[in-house]
Design a protein around this motif. Sequence first.
Motif, mmCIF file in Angstrom:
data_model
loop_
_atom_site.group_PDB
_atom_site.id
_atom_site.type_symbol
_atom_site.label_atom_id
_atom_site.label_comp_id
_atom_site.label_asym_id
_atom_site.label_seq_id
_atom_site.Cartn_x
_atom_site.Cartn_y
_atom_site.Cartn_z
ATOM 1 N N LYS A 36 41.219 -16.546 -33.932
ATOM 2 C CA LYS A 36 41.602 -15.893 -35.197
ATOM 3 C C LYS A 36 42.676 -14.837 -34.956
ATOM 4 O O LYS A 36 43.090 -14.133 -35.870
ATOM 5 C CB LYS A 36 40.379 -15.212 -35.843
ATOM 6 N N ASN A 39 37.802 -12.279 -42.458
ATOM 7 C CA ASN A 39 38.084 -13.719 -42.469
ATOM 8 C C ASN A 39 36.948 -14.514 -41.826
ATOM 9 O O ASN A 39 36.588 -15.598 -42.296
ATOM 10 C CB ASN A 39 39.393 -14.006 -41.711
ATOM 11 N N GLU A 86 34.389 -17.630 -43.320
ATOM 12 C CA GLU A 86 34.208 -18.926 -42.658
ATOM 13 C C GLU A 86 32.739 -19.181 -42.333
ATOM 14 O O GLU A 86 32.226 -20.288 -42.551
ATOM 15 C CB GLU A 86 35.028 -18.971 -41.371
ATOM 16 N N SER A 117 30.370 -22.134 -43.918
ATOM 17 C CA SER A 117 29.716 -23.146 -43.077
ATOM 18 C C SER A 117 28.204 -22.920 -42.971
ATOM 19 O O SER A 117 27.533 -23.582 -42.190
ATOM 20 C CB SER A 117 30.337 -23.131 -41.677
#
Length: 314
Positions: free
Chosen positions: A234, A295, A299, A303
């Motif tokens: 990232k 961020n 994610e 998920s």
Amino acid sequence: MVNRRHIRVKVMQSIYAMHQSGSDSLEKEEKFLFYSIDNIQDLYLIMLSSLIEICKTETVFLHKSSLKHLATPEERKPNEKFIKNKIFQILSENNSLNIALENRKINNWSLNDDYILLLLNDVKASKLYADYMSNATSTFEEDRQFIVDLFMDVIVPNEKLYDYLEDDKLTWVDDIPLVNTHIIKQLKAIKSGEDDNFRVPKLYKDNEDKDFVKDLFRKTVLNEKELAKEFLDKTPNWDSERIAEIDTIILKMAICEFLKFPSIPVKVTLNEYLEVAKEYSTPKSSIFINGILDNLVKELEASKRIIKAGRGLM
């Protein structure tokens, strides 16, 4: 006394020290981590007992001065308002405090009474002391406010005392503000005429907080490689070796809490580590860490890898 923020700082510092020394002994480092937290209790007792010792030292001085062959009228009949301050009396006679001082074998001031003399001289040279002694009598509330101000404005800022504490135990440097804040809060809360007026606080709020120390340390250290993989891709504009060591530890600890501590809300973890970064890392670290974690949370939630137990924990 020790809150979750301070626990996170202590764990972060232990992991950093482990990296710097190249140690791979989890048990040894964990033992020192608990030792450094346990010593916060001693720091608390040392700082609080300084008030009692200052009063005792002045009491002895006034008595010896009154016995001098050529004692002045002021020395024969001194102003005892300071040594008869009601808060001094409450602290010196408090069972909880006296038992803790004995159990922890706190004898710093008997071995280093020169520091008490330095503090007493600073006290007597202060305007605060002059104003207090100018009135013959005072209320309980005035006595209490004087001791609070004395501790905050004279004892806490004393550089020689700070140097002494730092030399005694380097781990105390980051504990001093926590301890002093707690003492000031307790002093302000003392009330007149109450038997259970003052109690030495427990080191941990509960067993859950003590377990949090061990769990956060072990789960972060034992999963460092896996946790690092979560954020390294990232940071395409950052060479991993250029990311500050403290920043990588903070990121790993935060991600560890996201994934392995279901009872801690995501927002709490985010806020806590951003504050830690502001205090212990580079000026731009909190912005960098906030961007990475923000961020990553999106994610992980998308998920369904972040699973929090209980209502309102996301």
